[in-house]
Design an enzyme around this catalytic site. Structure first.
Site, PDB file in Angstrom:
ATOM      1  N   ASP A  64      30.846   1.152 -46.606  1.00 36.87           N
ATOM      2  CA  ASP A  64      31.030   1.329 -48.240  1.00 36.87           C
ATOM      3  C   ASP A  64      32.261   2.324 -48.181  1.00 36.87           C
ATOM      4  O   ASP A  64      33.390   2.856 -48.192  1.00 36.87           O
ATOM      5  CB  ASP A  64      30.974   2.107 -49.355  1.00 36.87           C
ATOM      6  CG  ASP A  64      28.884   2.659 -49.208  1.00 36.87           C
ATOM      7  OD1 ASP A  64      30.046   3.597 -48.434  1.00 36.87           O
ATOM      8  OD2 ASP A  64      28.453   3.657 -49.677  1.00 36.87           O
ATOM      9  N   HIS A  65      31.584   3.669 -46.463  1.00 34.35           N
ATOM     10  CA  HIS A  65      33.009   4.855 -46.643  1.00 34.35           C
ATOM     11  C   HIS A  65      33.995   4.546 -45.604  1.00 34.35           C
ATOM     12  O   HIS A  65      34.850   5.192 -45.745  1.00 34.35           O
ATOM     13  CB  HIS A  65      31.807   5.665 -45.762  1.00 34.35           C
ATOM     14  CG  HIS A  65      31.125   6.533 -46.302  1.00 34.35           C
ATOM     15  ND1 HIS A  65      29.995   5.841 -47.057  1.00 34.35           N
ATOM     16  CD2 HIS A  65      30.776   8.040 -46.651  1.00 34.35           C
ATOM     17  CE1 HIS A  65      29.345   6.897 -47.822  1.00 34.35           C
ATOM     18  NE2 HIS A  65      30.202   8.186 -47.774  1.00 34.35           N
ATOM     19  N   ASP A 119      22.086   9.461 -47.328  1.00 33.64           N
ATOM     20  CA  ASP A 119      23.507  10.177 -48.097  1.00 33.64           C
ATOM     21  C   ASP A 119      23.272  11.496 -49.345  1.00 33.64           C
ATOM     22  O   ASP A 119      21.657  10.672 -49.695  1.00 33.64           O
ATOM     23  CB  ASP A 119      24.733   9.836 -48.289  1.00 33.64           C
ATOM     24  CG  ASP A 119      25.895   9.185 -49.541  1.00 33.64           C
ATOM     25  OD1 ASP A 119      26.202   9.527 -48.501  1.00 33.64           O
ATOM     26  OD2 ASP A 119      25.769  10.089 -50.381  1.00 33.64           O
ATOM     27  N   ARG A 379      32.719  16.544 -55.398  1.00 31.70           N
ATOM     28  CA  ARG A 379      33.411  17.501 -54.410  1.00 31.70           C
ATOM     29  C   ARG A 379      34.672  18.117 -54.104  1.00 31.70           C
ATOM     30  O   ARG A 379      35.364  17.063 -54.265  1.00 31.70           O
ATOM     31  CB  ARG A 379      33.128  17.273 -53.176  1.00 31.70           C
ATOM     32  CG  ARG A 379      31.326  17.538 -52.575  1.00 31.70           C
ATOM     33  CD  ARG A 379      30.687  16.681 -51.595  1.00 31.70           C
ATOM     34  NE  ARG A 379      29.274  17.030 -51.644  1.00 31.70           N
ATOM     35  CZ  ARG A 379      28.052  16.551 -50.969  1.00 31.70           C
ATOM     36  NH1 ARG A 379      28.631  15.155 -50.396  1.00 31.70           N
ATOM     37  NH2 ARG A 379      27.537  16.900 -51.152  1.00 31.70           N
ATOM     38  N   SER A 535      27.336  17.690 -47.910  1.00 30.05           N
ATOM     39  CA  SER A 535      26.713  16.030 -46.933  1.00 30.05           C
ATOM     40  C   SER A 535      25.422  16.200 -46.374  1.00 30.05           C
ATOM     41  O   SER A 535      25.058  17.113 -45.833  1.00 30.05           O
ATOM     42  CB  SER A 535      27.667  15.870 -45.693  1.00 30.05           C
ATOM     43  OG  SER A 535      27.794  14.338 -45.446  1.00 30.05           O
ATOM     44  N   ARG A 537      25.660  14.737 -43.842  1.00 26.39           N
ATOM     45  CA  ARG A 537      25.961  13.853 -42.203  1.00 26.39           C
ATOM     46  C   ARG A 537      25.154  15.019 -41.075  1.00 26.39           C
ATOM     47  O   ARG A 537      25.458  15.964 -41.485  1.00 26.39           O
ATOM     48  CB  ARG A 537      27.606  14.643 -41.783  1.00 26.39           C
ATOM     49  CG  ARG A 537      27.442  14.850 -42.182  1.00 26.39           C
ATOM     50  CD  ARG A 537      29.437  15.330 -41.748  1.00 26.39           C
ATOM     51  NE  ARG A 537      29.429  14.913 -43.378  1.00 26.39           N
ATOM     52  CZ  ARG A 537      31.063  15.462 -43.992  1.00 26.39           C
ATOM     53  NH1 ARG A 537      32.187  16.023 -43.295  1.00 26.39           N
ATOM     54  NH2 ARG A 537      31.387  14.486 -44.653  1.00 26.39           N
TER      55      ARG A 537
HETATM   56  C1  MIC Z   1      29.707  12.629 -48.198  1.00 27.11           C
HETATM   57  O1  MIC Z   1      29.990  12.727 -50.079  1.00 27.11           O
HETATM   58  O2  MIC Z   1      29.936  13.761 -47.798  1.00 27.11           O
HETATM   59  C2  MIC Z   1      29.194  11.803 -47.575  1.00 27.11           C
HETATM   60  C3  MIC Z   1      30.491  11.321 -46.936  1.00 27.11           C
HETATM   61  O3  MIC Z   1      28.711  10.439 -48.254  1.00 27.11           O
HETATM   62  C4  MIC Z   1      27.935  12.191 -46.990  1.00 27.11           C
HETATM   63  C5  MIC Z   1      27.860  11.842 -46.091  1.00 27.11           C
HETATM   64  C6  MIC Z   1      28.450  11.128 -44.035  1.00 27.11           C
HETATM   65  O4  MIC Z   1      28.649  11.863 -44.079  1.00 27.11           O
HETATM   66  O5  MIC Z   1      28.362  10.606 -43.991  1.00 27.11           O
HETATM   67  C7  MIC Z   1      26.658  12.812 -47.716  1.00 27.11           C
HETATM   68  O6  MIC Z   1      26.800  13.351 -49.166  1.00 27.11           O
HETATM   69  O7  MIC Z   1      25.873  12.589 -47.868  1.00 27.11           O
HETATM   70 FE1  SF4 Z   2      31.053   7.982 -50.499  1.00 21.00          FE
HETATM   71 FE2  SF4 Z   2      29.858  10.765 -50.735  1.00 21.00          FE
HETATM   72 FE3  SF4 Z   2      32.332  10.671 -51.815  1.00 21.00          FE
HETATM   73 FE4  SF4 Z   2      29.818   9.523 -53.078  1.00 21.00          FE
HETATM   74  S1  SF4 Z   2      30.599  11.353 -52.633  1.00 21.00           S
HETATM   75  S2  SF4 Z   2      31.907   8.349 -52.758  1.00 21.00           S
HETATM   76  S3  SF4 Z   2      29.070   8.048 -51.134  1.00 21.00           S
HETATM   77  S4  SF4 Z   2      32.535   9.840 -49.439  1.00 21.00           S
END
Ligand code: MIC
Ligand code: SF4
Length: 643
Positions: A64-65, A119, A379, A535, A537
């Site tokens: 999905d990313h 995630d 965010r 995140s 990550r």
């Molecule tokens: C995000 O919202 O920052 C992400 C992208 O979903 C991350 C995961 C990632 O960095 O791949 C998260 O929230 O854990």
């Molecule tokens: Fe995707 Fe993270 Fe954004 Fe949710 S917050 S939509 S998991 S990138």
């Protein structure tokens, strides 16, 4: 003993420890989820652990990313993930099927179960009464291999919702109000459990908005009870038999209680660049907006988008505004089409994107220079949208739709009577984009396909006896993992290639970081409070590990990032005195002697600042098991040695 909902689930899954807050516990994990941008690494780690099939009740791999596919990298990752799912017994949710958290809620979540996801917004499942926790990929890999998940027993906070919800106030406003009160650090070490007589008014998608964005407080997770509302949602998803009632015992005791009177709520907005900078929309009424983006795992449900369509019906998006809509899942999109809402959205001028994270993680749709973007996401960290000097505000879909029509931030209460969308008695169910696991006999022969973007895992040696090197960077408070490793299409495409992605560590904060770290052969990072929030990550720890970072010294750490540092053998050291943080300067040379012995003892760790000729002590507050992980040079080494 009278237990809360959270305690009940924990008790049922406890492998070690007890319910005393602050003590380490370990939990049996029933379900796991991964998404593609953290998943490739999680599966490389899972392979390194060496079990032949996942040992959970259910594990799902979502894509999905990374779906822009501007080069071969994303598509290589997708193919790798699909082949891994076939080989190891996972469900595979194909690209385009939807955002992991939304699809998991619709198709797999079960009240009372534990869910571990790579995630940080995995707590979305708490909207359905799951104990759903975000973690680094390596922790999820271990859970898939059947090992329990370790965490510190959180304090349980009751968020009591009372009264009849005010017109135009939503789930988003409840969680924004919570963020306003507790801030982005206020949830660390806590679980927010929702209760009170106001609960019954909130549908599962609204509850999921709240538990999703609870992640922004730093909480371990958030959870709702499993009640009649939950039952109705599961029935409408054709999964009524997954329901079992789950409510707190009469007289359950909480560590803290927060009251939110729903009748007093007003539409709220978070200002740049932190989700806790919350104020009423009415205070900023009239702010000119260039872009409105509706979607993300926080607010992209059928209910959210049908409400938006009701507001937009027969009207046109303001000429100066670009309205972008990304539905949370294929089911949401199919429902919008079936009910005619999709044509309302199209006719209004909305730009409809794929059912993915999209602009939330900077995959396209960056706002103009100095632009203002209003988003329904979770965010608004600086630069995350792709335009460094843009200002991102966060609000409900109702505020977003009203604003898209006027071109200025608009309080939806000016629209008159609130829109009411009935939840479907039956959602459109089509699981053909979810490939079920192969039978073990067929799975064993499945080939794993690795393209050139999939590079082997880098390793780290055991902790040496001495750590020495320069302070490569000194940072302020609330540093996010987006600061450490930025998002966006170009960089996120390299998630399965650590040597390549490491070039971008701190690239938006200090573009010289990579070269300096390389030249010095590593060193130290210094941060303020709440270092590493945001995140999950693990690349924000793996990249620094690859560059030779030995320890991070900070005033405090966010939960997931702290675990990720330990998992990759980087010491998370906490300053005991604010003045030590104040006096330390970038480029100072630090030495920690006898670090193995120091790490083993429970005493503070002595650091020598060679440049300033000064010594100070820091805390290594870790559990017994974490100490051994650090000595081994990381969790994979530890697992190989001990299990
Ligand atoms: C995000 O919202 O920052 C992400 C992208 O979903 C991350 C995961 C990632 O960095 O791949 C998260 O929230 O854990
Ligand atoms: Fe995707 Fe993270 Fe954004 Fe949710 S917050 S939509 S998991 S990138």
């Amino acid at each position: 003993m009278n237990l809360s909902v959270a305690e009940k689930i924990i008790k049922q899954h406890l492998v070690a420890g007890d319910l005393t807050p602050g003590e380490e516990i370990s939990l049996r994990i029933d379900q796991t989820l991964t998404q593609d941008s953290t998943g490739t690494m999680a599966y490389l780690q899972f392979e390194a652990i060496g079990v032949s099939r996942v040992r959970t009740e259910l594990s799902v791999s979502y894509v999905d990313h990374n779906t822009l596919q501007v080069g071969f990298e994303n598509a290589d990752d997708h193919r790798f993930l699909q082949s891994i799912a076939a080989r190891y017994g996972l469900h595979f949710s194909r690209p385009g099927n939807g955002i992991c958290h939304q699809v998991h809620l619709e198709r797999f979540g079960v009240p009372g179960k534990t869910l571990l996801g790579s995630d940080s917004h995995t707590p979305t499942g708490g909207g359905l009464g799951m104990l759903a926790i975000g973690a680094g990929g390596l922790d999820v890999a271990l859970a898939m291999a059947g090992y329990p998940f370790h965490l510190v027993m959180p304090r349980i906070v009751l968020v009591r919702l009372t009264g009849k919800i005010a017109p135009w106030a939503t789930g988003k406003d409840i969680v924004l109000e919570l963020l306003r009160r507790v801030t982005v650090k206020g949830g660390v070490g806590k679980i927010f459990e929702y209760g009170g007589d106001g609960l019954a008014q909130l549908s599962v998608p609204e509850r999921a908005t709240i538990t999703n964005m609870g992640a922004e407080t730093g909480a371990t997770t958030s959870v709702f009870p499993g009640d009649e509302v939950t039952r109705a949602f599961l029935r409408a998803q054709g999964r009524g038999d997954s329901f079992a009632p789950l409510v707190a015992d009469e007289g359950a005791v909480y560590d803290e209680v927060i009251e939110i009177d729903l009748s007093q709520l007003v539409p709220l907005v978070a200002r740049p660049h932190m989700p806790d900078r919350v104020c009423p929309v009415s205070e900023l009424q009239g702010l000119r907006v260039d872009q409105v983006a509706i979607g993300s795992c926080t607010n992209s449900s059928y209910k959210d988008l049908a409400t938006v369509a009701e507001i937009l019906r027969g009207k046109t998006v303001y000429p100066g505004v670009s309205l972008i809509i990304s539905p949370g899942s294929r089911q949401v999109l199919a429902m919008l089409a079936r009910k005619g809402y999709l044509s309302d959205l199209i006719a209004s001028g909305a730009r409809i994107l794929e059912n993915t994270c999209g602009p939330c993680i900077g995959m396209g749709q960056a706002p103009p220079t100095g632009g203002v973007s209003l988003r329904t996401f979770n965010r608004n960290f600086e630069g995350r949208c792709g335009t460094k000097n843009a200002s991102v505000y966060l609000a409900s879909p109702e505020v977003a739709a009203a604003t898209a029509l006027t071109g200025v931030l608009t309080d939806p209460r000016t629209l008159g009577e609130p829109v009411k969308v009935a939840l479907p008695r039956r959602y459109l169910i089509n699981d053909r984009l979810i490939i079920p696991p192969l039978e073990p006999s067929r799975a064993e022969g499945a080939e794993i396909i690795r393209g050139p973007n999939i590079q082997p895992l880098p390793g780290r040696e055991a902790l040496p006896s001495e750590l020495t090197g320069p302070v490569l960077i000194k940072l302020g408070h609330d540093v996010t993992t987006d600061h450490i490793l930025p998002a966006g299409a170009r960089i996120t495409a390299l998630r399965s290639n650590i040597p390549a992605i490491s070039r971008y560590i701190f690239s938006q904060v200090d573009p010289t970081f990579y070269d300096r770290a390389k030249e010095a052969g590593g060193g130290f990072i210094v941060g303020g409070m709440n270092y590493g929030q945001g995140s999950s990550r693990e690349h924000a720890a793996l990249g620094p590990m690859y560059l030779g970072i030995k320890a991070v010294l900070a005033l405090s750490f966010a939960r997931i990032h702290r675990s990720n540092l330990i998992n990759f053998g980087i010491l998370p050291l906490v300053f005991l005195k604010g003045e030590d943080y104040d006096s330390i300067q970038a480029d100072d040379r630090l030495t920690i002697r006898d670090v193995r012995a120091q790490a083993l003892s429970e005493q503070p760790v002595l650091v020598v600042n060679e440049t300033q000729g000064h010594r100070f002590i820091v805390n290594l507050t870790v559990q017994e098991r974490e100490r051994e992980v650090l000595l081994a040079g990381g969790l994979l080494n530890y697992v190989r040695e001990t299990l």
